[in-house]
Design an enzyme around this catalytic site. Structure first.
Site, PDB file in Angstrom:
ATOM      1  CB  SER A   1      -2.428  -1.420  -6.566  1.00  0.00           C
ATOM      2  OG  SER A   1      -1.999  -0.359  -7.390  1.00  0.00           O
ATOM      3  CE  LYS A   2      -0.426   4.514  -1.462  1.00  0.00           C
ATOM      4  NZ  LYS A   2      -1.229   5.635  -1.961  1.00  0.00           N
ATOM      5  N   GLY A   3       2.026   0.156  -2.903  1.00  0.00           N
ATOM      6  CA  GLY A   3       3.275  -0.579  -2.691  1.00  0.00           C
ATOM      7  C   GLY A   3       4.157   0.172  -1.726  1.00  0.00           C
TER       8      GLY A   3
ATOM      9  CG  ASP B   1       2.140   7.107  -1.338  1.00  0.00           C
ATOM     10  OD1 ASP B   1       0.990   7.314  -1.715  1.00  0.00           O
ATOM     11  OD2 ASP B   1       2.422   6.939  -0.134  1.00  0.00           O
TER      12      ASP B   1
END
Ligand code: NAD
Length: 435
Positions: A124-126, A165
């Site tokens: 996933s990533k946000g 991140d």
């Protein structure tokens, strides 16, 4: 009549091309490498389509009261690319350049990275579109908490586990964890990784990515019949990944001939004192003014006379323009996407052994996995245990990828994608499609 599910791979490759970015973009380069691996695996069209689509994409408006009393509304995203192997895992970035397309591609990247080291996570990533450099700590905290509240239904130790991140750190993770815990009415440490050690973070996490680079570099040297002691190394980037990789390789007996950061690079044929360079950066915030080597440019660093090159700063630094001049026999990709697709074929022709990013820098997500395991068990490991288990996983993953590379006569990058995709595809086949 039964439908033929095994169409020739040329007919299935890239139907979704336009949902991603153009060729020059490192994320599109990553997806084109995915396509090549899928083609070599002769992936059935149905599974290919599933793997080319993100599972879930969330866009949230994030209202924040700024310090001047005015209300600002930011846009945030969270993409769960694939969760067939376990909870989604991926960072949250705060940056003006964040787009949904980029977040989607980075979430896919995480899916392959977790699969290549065989940890039970999806990807996933946000991200939130904002300029954190122009925001106060109070504004950043309110932004983090409201964004977390906006995506709270997807978050959870069993569903989606963020990490730091670009422009986010331990402090931001502590706010995410606290917001989630307040909503759930009890403390849930395992909802994020990359937390401060005092509140459920893991020992060894900070060094994990650089340590992983050191471990796979040693494996590559062994595979190529080269000695570790005396091996010469150049490291581009002297932050979290680069400085630790340089320090640990030096401790193994390598000679670190060149190091560099955004302010410039330094060279010493007989080996730079890496500990002195780290002390310099701690004091001066960068390598600028370092007296332990002859100044050189970052471009010269990439092509200098070393056995191993570790690009650990930026994407797209090894390109079709400089690949032919690279003298290193091994390239260990500490950064994400440092090599363009154009450079890949030149390095192949020169028989440079490239340890691809999704394997080389997977030490970080591996120790994030250890953090999640420790939080869930409520029992914390010594740093030696963390490092031993990291070494096991990195060595095993290197061997798995090397096996694919030899078996299918492909380079390590294609082999890493093949390893990852076949693992994700196998679980899809076993689980079937819920209808
Ligand atoms: P960092 O911010 O700690 O360090 C980055 C380093 O690169 C700094 O020394 C900086 O000066 C240098 N740099 C920036 N621009 C440069 C330029 N133009 N030329 C030369 N050097 C330059 O970042 P990091 O955490 O070490 O991450 C580095 C890379 O590794 C990134 O691609 C990141 O996505 C990737 N990565 C990091 C982790 C991790 O756990 N930190 C995990 C996986 C991948």
């Amino acid at each position: 009549m039964a439908t033929d599910l095994r169409l020739p791979s040329t007919r299935i490759v890239r139907p979704e091309k336009d949902t991603f970015l153009d060729e020059a973009n490192p994320f599109e380069a990553m997806m084109s490498r995915f396509d090549r691996a899928a083609q070599l695996l002769d992936l059935e069209p149905g599974i290919y389509k599933v793997l080319r689509h993100p599972e879930k994409q969330i866009t949230v408006s994030v209202p924040v009261t700024m310090d001047n009393g005015e209300l600002e509304v930011f846009t945030g995203f969270r993409v769960l690319y694939n969760t067939v192997r376990g909870p989604a895992k991926g960072g949250i970035r705060f940056d003006l350049q964040v787009t949904l397309e980029e977040v989607k591609a980075l979430a896919a990247w995480m899916t392959w990275k977790c699969a290549v080291v065989n940890i039970p996570f999806g990807g996933s990533k946000g991200g939130v579109i904002c300029d954190p450099a122009k925001m106060s700590i109070g504004e950043l905290e309110r932004l983090t908490r409201r964004y977390t509240a906006g995506i709270i239904h997807t978050l959870g130790p069993d569903s989606d586990v963020p990490a730091p991140d670009v422009n986010t750190n331990e402090r931001v993770m502590a706010w995410v964890m606290d917001t989630y815990s307040m909503h759930h009415r009890h403390t849930v440490t395992a909802v994020v990784t990359g937390k401060p050690v005092e509140m459920g973070g893991s020992l060894g996490r900070r060094e994990a990515t650089g340590r992983g680079c050191m471990i796979v570099t040693k494996e590559a040297l062994r595979h190529l019949g080269m000695k570790v002691a005396g091996t010469t190394v150049a490291v581009q980037g002297f932050g979290n990944v680069g400085s630790v990789a340089a320090q640990l390789l030096a401790r193994e007996g390598c000679r670190i001939r060149a190091i560099g950061d955004r302010t410039g690079a330094f060279y010493d044929k007989d080996g730079i004192d890496v500990d002195a360079a780290i002390a310099h950066v701690q004091q001066h915030k960068s390598l600028e003014g370092f007296a332990g080597g002859d100044p050189m440019t970052n471009d010269e660093l990439l092509t200098c006379d070393v056995d191993v090159l570790v690009p650990a700063a930026l994407e797209n630094v090894i390109t079709s323009k400089n690949a032919a001049s690279i003298q290193a026999k091994i390239v260990c990709e500490g950064a994400n996407g440092p090599t363009t697709a154009g450079a890949d074929s030149i390095l192949d022709e020169k028989e440079v052994f490239v340890i691809p990013d999704i394997l080389a820098n997977a030490g970080g997500v591996t120790v994030s996995y250890f953090e999640w395991v420790q939080d869930r068990g409520g029992y914390f490991w010594s740093e030696d245990t963390v490092n031993e288990r990291l070494t096991d996983i990195m060595r095993r993953s290197f061997a798995d990828v090397l096996r694919h590379s030899t078996q299918h006569k492909v380079n390590m990058r294609t082999a890493a994608y093949m390893t990852a995709i076949s693992r994700v595809a196998t679980v899809h086949r076993l689980r079937g499609i819920y209808a």
